[in-house]
Write a protein that holds these residues in place. Sequence first.
Motif, PDB file in Angstrom:
ATOM      1  N   ILE A  45      -4.940  -2.329  -4.844  1.00 33.93           N
ATOM      2  CA  ILE A  45      -3.646  -2.906  -5.231  1.00 33.93           C
ATOM      3  C   ILE A  45      -3.097  -3.753  -4.080  1.00 33.93           C
ATOM      4  N   SER A  93      -4.406   2.735  -3.839  1.00 34.82           N
ATOM      5  CA  SER A  93      -3.509   1.662  -3.390  1.00 34.82           C
ATOM      6  C   SER A  93      -4.267   0.584  -2.622  1.00 34.82           C
ATOM      7  N   GLY A 107       0.823  -1.207   0.000  1.00 32.51           N
ATOM      8  CA  GLY A 107       0.000   0.000   0.000  1.00 32.51           C
ATOM      9  C   GLY A 107       0.855   1.255   0.000  1.00 32.51           C
ATOM     10  N   SER A 139       3.006   1.522  -3.269  1.00 32.73           N
ATOM     11  CA  SER A 139       2.243   1.850  -4.481  1.00 32.73           C
ATOM     12  C   SER A 139       1.722   3.281  -4.396  1.00 32.73           C
ATOM     13  N   ALA A 140       1.361   3.702  -3.176  1.00 29.44           N
ATOM     14  CA  ALA A 140       0.915   5.091  -3.021  1.00 29.44           C
ATOM     15  C   ALA A 140       2.053   6.047  -3.367  1.00 29.44           C
ATOM     16  N   SER A 190      -4.256   8.637  -3.223  1.00 26.31           N
ATOM     17  CA  SER A 190      -3.344   7.492  -3.334  1.00 26.31           C
ATOM     18  C   SER A 190      -3.799   6.328  -2.440  1.00 26.31           C
ATOM     19  N   TYR A 191      -4.372   6.637  -1.265  1.00 33.67           N
ATOM     20  CA  TYR A 191      -4.839   5.545  -0.408  1.00 33.67           C
ATOM     21  C   TYR A 191      -5.899   4.731  -1.121  1.00 33.67           C
ATOM     22  N   VAL A 193      -3.080  -1.991   4.585  1.00 37.07           N
ATOM     23  CA  VAL A 193      -2.868  -0.700   3.922  1.00 37.07           C
ATOM     24  C   VAL A 193      -3.560   0.405   4.714  1.00 37.07           C
TER      25      VAL A 193
END
Lengths: 235, 400
Positions: free
Chosen positions: B114, B111, B89, B92-93, B107-108, B268
């Motif tokens: 993901i 992600s 998390g 990727s963020a 982004s949270y 995440v």
Amino acid sequence: MLKVNDIHTFYGQIEALKGISLEVQEGEIVTLIGANGAGKSTTLKTISGALAPKHGSIEFEGGIISGMPIHKVTQKGVIQVPEGRRIFARMTVTENLEMGAFLRSDKDGIKDDMDRVFEMFPRLRERAGQKGGTLSGGEQQMLAMARGIMARPKLLMLDEPSMGLAPVIVELIFETIVELNKSGSTILLVEQNAAMALAIADRGYVLETGTIKLTGPGKDLLQNEEVRKAYLGET
Amino acid sequence: MGGSKMDIRTSVSTTKMSRTKMALLALAGLAVVFVPVVFQGMGQIFMVRIMAVIGLYVMLALGLNIVVGYAGLLDLGYIAFYAMGAYVGILSAEVISHVWPALAPFSYFISLPIAALAAAATGIALGTPVLRLRGDYLAIVTLGFGEIVRIVITNDAGGLTNGAAGLPRAGQMITSPFGLQWLIDNARFTGFGLDFAFSNNLYWYFIIVLLCCLTVFVVRRLDDSRLGRSWVAMREDEVAAASVGINITVAKLWAFSLGALWGGVAGVTFANFQQFVSPESFTFMESVFIVCIIVLGGMGSIPGAILGAIIIQGVPELIRGLANSGIVKLTAEQASLIGNYRFLVFGLLMVVMMANRPQGFLPSKRRAMELAPEDEKVLAEENQSLYDVEHQTETSDHDL
């Protein structure tokens, strides 16, 4: 319908089946008899997919089923009622039967079949809400068979259905097998109780240490001297 | 057969909720929403944080419940999926914020799926080699897996995880999520003795609550599904389950991946809520706690997982938090001592539970059937009469 061609099945290094070939025609009752360790159950387990043959093939309705996992073989309509019953002990009788119909989605058909097996085994209707594990041995065997029937099998394979049961119950189980057969099911039956199995079977195979020793109509085998000596306890 | 046979009727199928149950549920819902708001208004931020942490553990417990409670596969390395979710998390963020700076506040939310999928993939990666294992063997392998993941992270795998120092790296920050600043600026009021201002903690608390609701919804649906039924069958007898047409491989992998997926979602969210992750958060003890939550609350039970999370995670945190805030007069040392004694207390609690109420506080109906001690008695009784049937055939006075 079912054609087993020269299968060899191994447990590790030990060759349990040394080339078994047999056939089951639609509408028949075929029985496999033989002493302990002759390979009867191994044959059934190989057909059902629990074991894979090293050589040879198994055909069902023209398609190869050898090497398929159990659930795939079940999908083809070859249903095994396993040795030792293996019912779902913590599920109720009704739930066990519903599990038997796991692959089916025709709700009405399932309900009809449920009524049918309850008619066949009134004992199970009485116990419908009870957990499978609390049933007696005979009732569990009935439940195991009923669960098999719920899958609408094209071929129903029974592994030692009389094992450990009282003679009265064994008779009931065999009567049910005949009835099932009359209503159109094809049956492959593995039995220790050779006399009873041969009496109801159209054809029989006698197994000895992983090979087929004799084959013929059930009635003929029942009269066969060798069979009588070896498996029916006559001298 | 013996005359003293009990007729055990079971009603596993879902019954309609009674009025009192609905009222209780509504009350609980109100409490979940307003209690943290009141705490925030009182300035007791630690209480909000504790509630958020409990929420995370509810999610973890419900996720692990899929693997342990439904599919019957004892997983002692569940925290690995939590870790996976947290690290994937954050990383990727970071990538999203660098490549598309405009998306940084989201982004949270980007992600989240993901990380969930990465965790689910890890679940399959763990599940595939252990398909043949059951019981203690499976427990040992999963335990090892959990440790491997933690050690790999501690050793700065691929230069990504920054080792024991954790993420984000010094000088970097997790971007404040969408809407938070607006809420902090606008959602405030004074009155009723409260001085409420929205906060970071409250933001994440509500996200966690929403995710918990989603988890409960999904888990309930799973329980009623074909997959749920195949798990029950598989838990009882794999061979029999296969012989009615259940694909055991697929059923197990679904259990592992779905369980892991919720671990990843919790991970995440945890990382964003804490604004920081390090391998310390993912020790074996954490896996044990989650298993304890399930066992204590009742396997396969949703209310059980919630209650278990409150007891196992909430109570010690509460004591520590109360001490830190000065509500309870304890020194910091005393408070942390109590925190350390929780291992002892929980150990004792587990022993007592296993002896007296092995099905947990709020067991699912089916699991209660499987574990209730009186059932064992019934089983023994029934076995006895089975024995009679099979051995007294000569008298043939039995009714079968």
